[in-house]
Enzyme design. Structure first.
Site, PDB file in Angstrom:
ATOM      1  N   ASP A   1      -7.038  -1.619  -4.187  1.00 40.33           N
ATOM      2  CA  ASP A   1      -8.071  -1.320  -3.193  1.00 40.33           C
ATOM      3  C   ASP A   1      -9.113  -0.359  -3.766  1.00 40.33           C
ATOM      4  O   ASP A   1     -10.321  -0.546  -3.605  1.00 40.33           O
ATOM      5  CB  ASP A   1      -7.447  -0.696  -1.941  1.00 40.33           C
TER       6      ASP A   1
ATOM      7  N   ASP B   1       0.858  -1.187   0.000  1.00 41.61           N
ATOM      8  CA  ASP B   1       0.000   0.000   0.000  1.00 41.61           C
ATOM      9  C   ASP B   1       0.894   1.235   0.000  1.00 41.61           C
ATOM     10  O   ASP B   1       2.005   1.203   0.540  1.00 41.61           O
ATOM     11  CB  ASP B   1      -0.900   0.016   1.240  1.00 41.61           C
TER      12      ASP B   1
END
Length: 198
Positions: A160, A146
């Protein structure tokens, strides 16, 4: 001398000539559209993660819009937005199930907007699934990369965002009665205006 008899009867009607012009045409299958969208988003997710891993250091964020938006490398063992961090192996199996389910549904899909939504979900699921399968600490336990940090929101990535936006689109289509087969609830087999435009 016999006089020839002309045959003025119309030719037999072929199936093409007997089609009811008032019957709407069947929408085309949308599996290819779904797969193209998924492939583009999967490629974008893979590219951005590769660049981030090569250029960022964990714990050393890079400001984009001051402190509000930053690029911050985080290795996430959990689901989207750092949820369920202790269930990496289960999340891997769920992601694999999502991929299989989306492809199966896509084989009969005729709605353009359903193809867009499912393509987004599929691309995102594939992006994070690859991380779980091939990144450290090992298969089924890999941590997802991330890197987008916005305000107080948990750090996330392209995959995501794709999953969440695709899911929101699918919920909206369901609420407004748009079916995966290209019809709309309450209109029988009649295609909606939005579908006919697609």
């Amino acid at each position: 001398m016999m006089v020839g008899v002309s045959d003025d009867r119309p030719p037999e009607e072929s199936p093409a000539n007997t089609a009811d012009p008032t019957t709407p045409a069947t929408p085309p299958q949308r599996l290819r559209t779904l797969l193209v969208i998924a492939a583009v988003l999967f490629g974008l997710d893979l590219l951005t993660k590769t660049l981030v891993v090569a250029n960022l250091t964990p714990g050393d964020p890079v400001p984009v819009l001051g402190d509000f938006a930053r690029l911050s490398l985080v290795r996430n063992p959990g689901a989207a937005f750092s949820m369920a961090t202790g269930m990496t192996w289960l999340l891997t199996l769920i992601a694999a199930g999502v991929v299989i389910g989306v492809v199966r549904v896509g084989r009969t899909l005729r709605s353009l907007w359903w193809a867009v939504g499912l393509g987004m979900v599929l691309g995102g699921a594939l992006g994070n699934l690859v991380d779980r399968l091939f990144r450290a600490p090992g298969p089924l336990q890999g941590h997802v990369v991330d890197f987008v940090a916005v305000g107080w929101w948990p750090v996330f990535n392209v995959a995501d965002s794709s999953i969440v936006c695709g899911a929101i689109l699918l919920v909206a289509l369901t609420v407004f009665g748009f079916e995966p087969n290209g019809t709309r609830v309450g209109r029988g087999s009649e295609r909606s205006g939005g579908e006919s435009a697609a």
